[in-house]
Design a protein around this motif. Structure first.
Motif, mmCIF file in Angstrom:
data_model
loop_
_atom_site.group_PDB
_atom_site.id
_atom_site.type_symbol
_atom_site.label_atom_id
_atom_site.label_comp_id
_atom_site.label_asym_id
_atom_site.label_seq_id
_atom_site.Cartn_x
_atom_site.Cartn_y
_atom_site.Cartn_z
ATOM 1 N N GLY A 35 0.807 -1.210 0.000
ATOM 2 C CA GLY A 35 0.000 0.000 0.000
ATOM 3 C C GLY A 35 0.844 1.264 0.000
ATOM 4 N N LEU A 36 1.878 1.292 0.821
ATOM 5 C CA LEU A 36 2.744 2.465 0.849
ATOM 6 C C LEU A 36 3.455 2.661 -0.483
ATOM 7 C CD1 LEU A 36 4.082 2.065 4.467
ATOM 8 C CD2 LEU A 36 2.698 3.979 3.603
ATOM 9 N N ASP A 37 3.855 1.572 -1.098
ATOM 10 C CA ASP A 37 4.458 1.647 -2.426
ATOM 11 C C ASP A 37 3.452 2.234 -3.424
ATOM 12 O OD1 ASP A 37 6.701 1.141 -4.170
ATOM 13 O OD2 ASP A 37 5.525 -0.512 -5.008
ATOM 14 N N ALA A 56 6.434 14.112 5.685
ATOM 15 C CA ALA A 56 7.028 13.575 6.920
ATOM 16 C C ALA A 56 6.180 12.437 7.481
ATOM 17 C CB ALA A 56 7.191 14.686 7.949
ATOM 18 N N GLU A 57 4.864 12.590 7.454
ATOM 19 C CA GLU A 57 3.986 11.528 7.957
ATOM 20 C C GLU A 57 4.114 10.256 7.122
ATOM 21 O OE1 GLU A 57 0.263 13.587 7.819
ATOM 22 O OE2 GLU A 57 0.506 14.386 9.854
ATOM 23 N N ILE A 58 4.204 10.409 5.814
ATOM 24 C CA ILE A 58 4.394 9.235 4.952
ATOM 25 C C ILE A 58 5.756 8.602 5.236
ATOM 26 C CG2 ILE A 58 4.627 8.421 2.568
ATOM 27 C CD1 ILE A 58 2.582 10.653 1.795
ATOM 28 N N ALA A 59 6.772 9.427 5.460
ATOM 29 C CA ALA A 59 8.098 8.910 5.791
ATOM 30 C C ALA A 59 8.060 8.099 7.084
ATOM 31 C CB ALA A 59 9.110 10.061 5.909
ATOM 32 N N VAL A 60 7.299 8.558 8.063
ATOM 33 C CA VAL A 60 7.175 7.834 9.329
ATOM 34 C C VAL A 60 6.438 6.515 9.112
ATOM 35 C CG1 VAL A 60 6.066 7.893 11.604
ATOM 36 C CG2 VAL A 60 7.448 9.825 10.835
ATOM 37 N N ALA A 61 5.369 6.539 8.328
ATOM 38 C CA ALA A 61 4.646 5.293 8.028
ATOM 39 C C ALA A 61 5.568 4.317 7.301
ATOM 40 C CB ALA A 61 3.403 5.578 7.190
ATOM 41 N N GLU A 63 8.807 4.186 7.503
ATOM 42 C CA GLU A 63 9.778 3.701 8.500
ATOM 43 C C GLU A 63 9.154 2.589 9.337
ATOM 44 O OE1 GLU A 63 13.173 3.673 11.239
ATOM 45 O OE2 GLU A 63 12.926 4.251 9.147
ATOM 46 N N GLU A 64 7.932 2.815 9.788
ATOM 47 C CA GLU A 64 7.267 1.828 10.630
ATOM 48 C C GLU A 64 7.097 0.483 9.929
ATOM 49 O OE1 GLU A 64 3.636 1.803 13.672
ATOM 50 O OE2 GLU A 64 3.095 2.465 11.657
ATOM 51 N N TRP A 65 6.863 0.509 8.634
ATOM 52 C CA TRP A 65 6.619 -0.722 7.883
ATOM 53 C C TRP A 65 7.864 -1.214 7.141
ATOM 54 C CZ3 TRP A 65 2.824 -3.718 9.063
ATOM 55 C CH2 TRP A 65 1.735 -3.164 9.734
ATOM 56 N N GLY A 66 9.034 -0.669 7.483
ATOM 57 C CA GLY A 66 10.279 -1.159 6.892
ATOM 58 C C GLY A 66 10.482 -0.771 5.444
ATOM 59 N N MET A 67 9.827 0.303 5.013
ATOM 60 C CA MET A 67 9.880 0.721 3.610
ATOM 61 C C MET A 67 10.598 2.053 3.393
ATOM 62 S SD MET A 67 8.289 -1.621 1.848
ATOM 63 C CE MET A 67 7.912 -0.778 0.321
ATOM 64 N N ARG A 68 11.168 2.627 4.453
ATOM 65 C CA ARG A 68 11.777 3.954 4.336
ATOM 66 C C ARG A 68 12.827 4.013 3.247
ATOM 67 N NH1 ARG A 68 16.307 5.693 5.711
ATOM 68 N NH2 ARG A 68 16.687 3.963 7.112
ATOM 69 N N THR A 69 13.746 3.080 3.258
ATOM 70 C CA THR A 69 14.838 3.101 2.285
ATOM 71 C C THR A 69 14.304 2.971 0.859
ATOM 72 O OG1 THR A 69 16.322 2.133 3.920
ATOM 73 C CG2 THR A 69 17.003 1.972 1.627
ATOM 74 N N SER A 165 8.406 3.067 18.588
ATOM 75 C CA SER A 165 7.695 4.295 18.966
ATOM 76 C C SER A 165 7.897 5.441 17.989
ATOM 77 C CB SER A 165 8.145 4.740 20.362
ATOM 78 O OG SER A 165 7.829 3.772 21.313
ATOM 79 N N VAL A 166 7.981 5.137 16.710
ATOM 80 C CA VAL A 166 8.241 6.189 15.731
ATOM 81 C C VAL A 166 7.096 7.203 15.667
ATOM 82 C CG1 VAL A 166 7.439 4.873 13.702
ATOM 83 C CG2 VAL A 166 9.131 6.705 13.427
ATOM 84 N N TRP A 167 5.845 6.733 15.736
ATOM 85 C CA TRP A 167 4.721 7.685 15.734
ATOM 86 C C TRP A 167 4.708 8.494 17.021
ATOM 87 C CZ3 TRP A 167 2.344 9.386 11.649
ATOM 88 C CH2 TRP A 167 2.220 8.570 10.514
ATOM 89 N N GLY A 168 5.045 7.892 18.138
ATOM 90 C CA GLY A 168 5.127 8.621 19.401
ATOM 91 C C GLY A 168 6.205 9.694 19.352
#
Length: 180
Positions: A35-37, A56-61, A63-69, A165-168
């Motif tokens: 979905g993020l892709d 930034a919010e998409i970047a955090v999402a 990161e949370e799902w292991g897709m940042r890179t 705790s990335v969203w926190g």
């Protein structure tokens, strides 16, 4: 506080209806990574401008799902809506030089880690960063050991967050600016 499902629907609202439906379907079936892709691909395909805060919010999402890179290059190419009131800004670039943990905080939890500045508050100057181990071959560890909220040049004002705790950490970046 916005729960993740609500955040997902907010992201879906950025897309044309057919793309939004496929994006929400990914959430419903537990395929958040796909979905993020699709989200980033849809933003690029339809040239949807987004605010720096949404980026930034998409970047955090991601990161949370292991897709940042995987998603960072595309996310960086998304059009900017040029809203002057965006409070958050993704500051990490491919050539970002990690900082020694000891230069960011006096806390021993960061000793031996490298800290990568990631998201900045444009109002107060605080920075959300990821703290990583350095692998034997020189790269940074894939997963962050901590998230770090700091003010550049002031090592006494540092807050550490657990790897889950990335969203926190992002919420605290927003709230600390409101309070400070």
């Amino acid at each position: 506080m916005i729960d993740e499902a609500t955040q997902w629907r907010r992201f879906a609202a950025l897309l044309p209806p057919s793309d939004a439906a496929r994006f929400v379907d990914c959430w419903d079936i537990g395929e958040q990574e796909a979905g993020l892709d699709q989200l980033v691909a849809g933003l690029l395909k339809h040239q949807v401008p987004i605010s720096e805060t949404v980026r930034a919010e998409i970047a955090v999402a991601a990161e949370e799902w292991g897709m940042r890179t995987a998603l960072a290059p595309g996310l960086g190419r998304c059009l900017d809506d040029h809203q002057e009131d965006s409070r958050l800004r993704v500051i990490e670039h491919a050539d970002t030089v990690p900082l020694p943990g000891s230069s960011v905080a006096t806390d021993t939890a960061l000793a031996g880690l490298l800290v990568v500045p990631w998201i900045a508050c444009t109002r107060c100057g605080r920075v959300l960063a990821r703290a990583h181990n350095q692998e034997p071959w020189g790269d940074l560890s894939y997963l962050a050991r901590h998230y770090v909220l700091f003010v550049p040049g002031r090592s006494m004002s540092t807050a550490l967050f657990a790897p889950d705790s990335v969203w926190g950490a992002l919420r605290e970046l927003r709230m600390s600016c409101v309070q400070g």
